[in-house]
Every structure is written in C-alpha cells, then in structure tokens.
Design an enzyme around this catalytic site. Structure first.
Site, PDB file in Angstrom:
ATOM      1  N   LYS A  81       0.844  -1.194   0.000  1.00 46.85           N
ATOM      2  CA  LYS A  81       0.000   0.000   0.000  1.00 46.85           C
ATOM      3  C   LYS A  81       0.876   1.240   0.000  1.00 46.85           C
ATOM      4  CE  LYS A  81      -3.820   1.866   2.830  1.00 46.85           C
ATOM      5  NZ  LYS A  81      -4.678   1.556   4.005  1.00 46.85           N
ATOM      6  N   SER A 155      -9.475   1.813   3.250  1.00 49.06           N
ATOM      7  CA  SER A 155      -8.583   2.589   2.407  1.00 49.06           C
ATOM      8  C   SER A 155      -7.594   1.751   1.615  1.00 49.06           C
ATOM      9  CB  SER A 155      -7.801   3.586   3.282  1.00 49.06           C
ATOM     10  OG  SER A 155      -6.972   2.896   4.200  1.00 49.06           O
ATOM     11  N   SER A 179     -10.028  -0.527   7.337  1.00 47.67           N
ATOM     12  CA  SER A 179      -9.412  -0.410   6.015  1.00 47.67           C
ATOM     13  C   SER A 179      -8.748  -1.664   5.492  1.00 47.67           C
ATOM     14  CB  SER A 179      -8.397   0.739   6.021  1.00 47.67           C
ATOM     15  OG  SER A 179      -9.065   1.967   6.148  1.00 47.67           O
TER      16      SER A 179
END
Length: 468
Positions: A81, A155, A179
């Site tokens: 990420k 997210s 997330s």
C-alpha cells in the site's frame, strides 16, 4: 499449472513452487507484470509498478533458490500500500501533497524483503487513508474487479483490487477503522486486522493514537498467516506490543480449532445504521456452515457502548497529524483541508479523554466473551456501493456516509483486538459479501484456525472475478 491458475495460486503455494524449483521467481514476476499491464487500466489498483527493479530482484532470488535458500517468501512478488516507505520511491499517501522519494524501507517492507519477497509495486489508497473507499483527486478511482462500477473498498482498496484480480498473490493493507476488512469484504478476500502492536508501524511508533494496525489482503487464510509470520514482532520504538503467539500463525491456520462457541450478531454498534438483507444473509449462511462443522452457534449481541467518543477524536486528530507531516499540505484536497481545520480544535485533552474511555468500553463489549470464543457479525451492512457516491461532498456529509459503512468495524479498532473478514458462501447482486470474525484480545490464532476451516468448507478461493 496454467498461467491463470498460477496467478491465483496464492502466496504459500507459489513459495513452495519456487523452493521446489518448479517455477522461477522471474516467471512469477513476468506473469504478474503481464497481467498488470493488461488488466490494471480497467482497475487502477497500482500507483506505481516497479517492473525493472522487480526483474532484477527476481534474478537475485533465482540465485538464492538455486543455492538452497529456504526463506519463506523467497521469489514471490507482492504489492504494498502506498503509505509504506519503499527506498528510492515516493510515498504517495493517496495525495498530491507527497514529498520526494524516501531513503529507507519501512519496517514492514524490510521484513518482507528479509523473508525473500519481491515488491512489484505500490497500490492506491484514498488521501491519507481517511475514507472506506479508494478514490482520490490525485490518482483517480480504484474499481472493484467484480463490478467496475462499484467500490473496491478502502482505504486499502488498491491492494484489494490487485489481489482479487490476480495481479499479485497478496498485498499489504492497514486498518484504522476498517481499512483491511472493507476491501476484503468488497473484493471477496481474507482480511485480518491483527492485534494492536502485532506488526510494527515503524518509522511511526503508532498511528491515529493506537487505532491503526497493519496486515495484508489475500485469497487464502494460509497466505494471511504466512504474511503475518513474516512481518510480525516488535521493533525498537513501537508504542504498542502484542503478546507473543504460542506458535507460528501458519501452524494455527493448519490446525482445526476444536468445538467453539460462536455468537452471531447483526445488531449495528452505531445507532440508526440500516443493516441490509444481504449482510444479514451473509451472517446467517456462515452461521449455518459453522453449525454443520459442529460448533455451538447462538444469536447473542455484544453490549456495544457508544464507540464514537473514543474513536472520532483519535481519528480526526490523527488525520490532522498526518496532514501536518505532508511535504505540501496546501495541495491536500479541499475536503481534507476542511476536515483538518476542524480536527485541529481537538486538543491533547480531547485525545486523552478518548483514550481514557477505551478500557471501560473494552470491558463492556468484552463481556460477550464470557460465553463466546468468537463473535460473527457482518463486515459491511450492505454490498459495495457505487463509485463516486461522495464526489463533491463536504467532510461532514462524507463522514456520516463513511460511518454507515464501518459500524461493525470501528469498535475493534478502539479495543485493539483482532478481527477478520472472510467471504460469505453466496454472492449478492453478483458481488462478494463478508462476515467478520472477532476474537479475544491477542488471539489471532483462533481466528486463523476457524477461518481456514470455513475456507475448506465454503471454497471461496475457487471464485474469481470476471476480469480475464
């Protein structure tokens, strides 16, 4: 094994194939680079693809494999990420406010490399990981591989889309209010939010005042366990430390859990949030599978306190801290700047008060574990929503919208205990639905064992989105 089957084989199986010299790291890297080039224009999962660097690392891994190196992830490509530092690359945080390339790997990336993994690219996220969808002005919208008009969640939505579409076998994710679990449910994946302090967040001692933890997204429970074994453990400077597990997490994933007491609950922890029928069906279906496996299953609601006074001040102040640390805060999205302006009014006393509520809240909600070993809830109260639902909305309206997505998730960020989303047996509206398994503090082992048992019965790794 054909190329598509190899792409979806998973982290653990690919590592076995590399060790057995049945597939080479270069073959894996080339396979995924071809799939990313062909499929990612539809998905927008990757912020950057490190093609030449990955090929060079694959060549090195081939030499190590030939010399008998037994590192657990040797030669297997992964994605991270875009809130993790990768040396020589910028860390975007989903924002145009980012700075220059960083000099050193974050602790998680360092440990992945130490385990032999090859970082093939960095995945999209919403600005500063604020929202439970992956849409940003700087980098666009990430699409769900099951339906490109729907959200991949957030997210960690870029990681979720990449893994679900077979662009990598696993990818890093973080969870400060759902997330990891939101994209897991949205994309039909396994997503474990570990115990607070299980995985070091260094160079940050903590994030969002203890709400955030780090983990991964994968298609299989064994892959999640293998990833966690690779990255777990304390580092100097950590603000939180989890209790050491009794055995490796891979062993837990390979061990039957025995007969457990399972509490099913579809009551929303946040008042007035509508829990739609697909979410209720997901829990009911998983409950039936658990009964068939011999577990004692009963409908029992946790006694939920109002989590908002403990969660919201830490979340908002944490976002303000993140914004202040960006190289060009004037380039943040207008909605983010407005949120940050409001969040700066939360002083140190407000954060201390929020932290002080945690133990009382954890005690109240934890009473359900006097009977239950695991609590099962919906992951999301509804199927994945359409993309662009909150385009142009102000931060207050958007925050209320986000709270309607994460009611079952944020309580466990405030208590810090492990919670895991697994795919439900049936698709709803052609989309995956998730069921959340919540364990006692520090007990990822039971969740991994139970999830692996469910996986063997439901067979969700065989389901693939229609992207090839």
């Amino acid at each position: 094994m054909g190329p598509t089957d190899l792409a979806f084989a998973g982290l653990a199986r690919q590592a076995e194939l590399v060790r057995a010299r049945e597939v080479s790291p270069r073959e894996l890297v080339d396979l995924y680079l071809e799939r990313i080039e062909r499929l990612d224009p539809q998905l927008n999962a990757f912020r950057v693809v490190l093609a030449e660097r990955a090929r060079a690392e694959a060549q090195q891994a081939e030499g190590r494999a030939g010399a008998g190196d037994q590192r657990p992830l040797l030669g297997v490509p992964v994605a991270v990420k875009d809130n993790l530092d990768v040396a020589g690359e910028l860390t975007g945080h989903g924002s145009a406010a980012h700075g220059e390339p960083v000099q050193a790997d974050s602790e998680q990336v360092r440990r992945l490399r130490e385990a032999g993994a090859i970082v093939i690219g960095k995945t999209h996220m919403p600005e500063l990981a604020i929202w439970p969808w992956t849409e940003s002005e700087a980098f666009g919208k990430t699409h769900n591989p099951w339906n490109p008009g729907r959200s991949a969640g957030g997210s960690s939505g870029g990681s979720g889309a990449a893994v679900a579409a077979g662009l990598v076998p696993a990818a890093s994710a973080s969870d400060g209010g759902g997330s990891i679990r939101v994209p897991a449910a949205s994309c039909g994946l396994v997503g474990l939010k570990p115990q607070r302090g299980r995985v070091s967040l260094m160079p940050d001692p903590q994030h969002w005042y203890g709400l955030s933890v780090a983990g991964s997204l994968s298609r299989r429970v064994i892959d999640t366990a293998l990833w966690l074994d690779a990255v777990a453990g304390p580092a100097e400077g950590d603000a939180h430390r989890a209790e050491s597990p009794a055995r490796p997490f891979v062993e837990s994933a390979r061990t039957l859990p025995g007969k457990l007491r399972i509490a099913l609950s579809t009551k929303s922890p946040i008042p007035l949030v509508k829990v739609e029928q697909p979410a209720k069906r997901a829990v009911a279906e998983v409950g039936e599978v658990l009964r068939s496996l011999g577990h004692e299953v009963a409908e029992r609601d946790p006694s939920y306190p109002d989590v908002r006074p403990s969660f919201i001040p830490r979340w908002m102040r944490g976002i303000a801290d993140d914004a202040a640390g960006m190289a060009h805060p004037d380039r943040l999205e207008k909605r983010t700047r407005s949120l940050v302006s409001a969040a700066r009014r939360i002083g140190d006393g407000g954060v201390r008060g929020a932290l002080g509520r945690e133990s009382r809240m954890a005690q109240k909600i934890g009473a359900v574990y006097d009977w239950a070993d695991v609590v099962v809830t919906p992951t999301l109260p509804h199927p994945p929503r359409k993309l662009g639902r909150y385009d142009g909305r102000g931060w207050v309206w958007t925050m209320f919208g986000a709270s309607n997505i994460v009611p079952f998730l944020v309580p466990w960020n405030t208590t810090g205990q492990p919670a895991m989303s697994v795919p439900a047996p049936s698709l709803q509206e052609g989309l995956p639905m998730g069921a959340q398994l919540v364990g006692r503090p520090h007990d990822e082992a039971t969740l991994l064992s139970l999830a692996a048992q469910l996986e063997a019965e439901i067979g969700w790794p065989d389901r693939r989105p229609p992207v090839d």
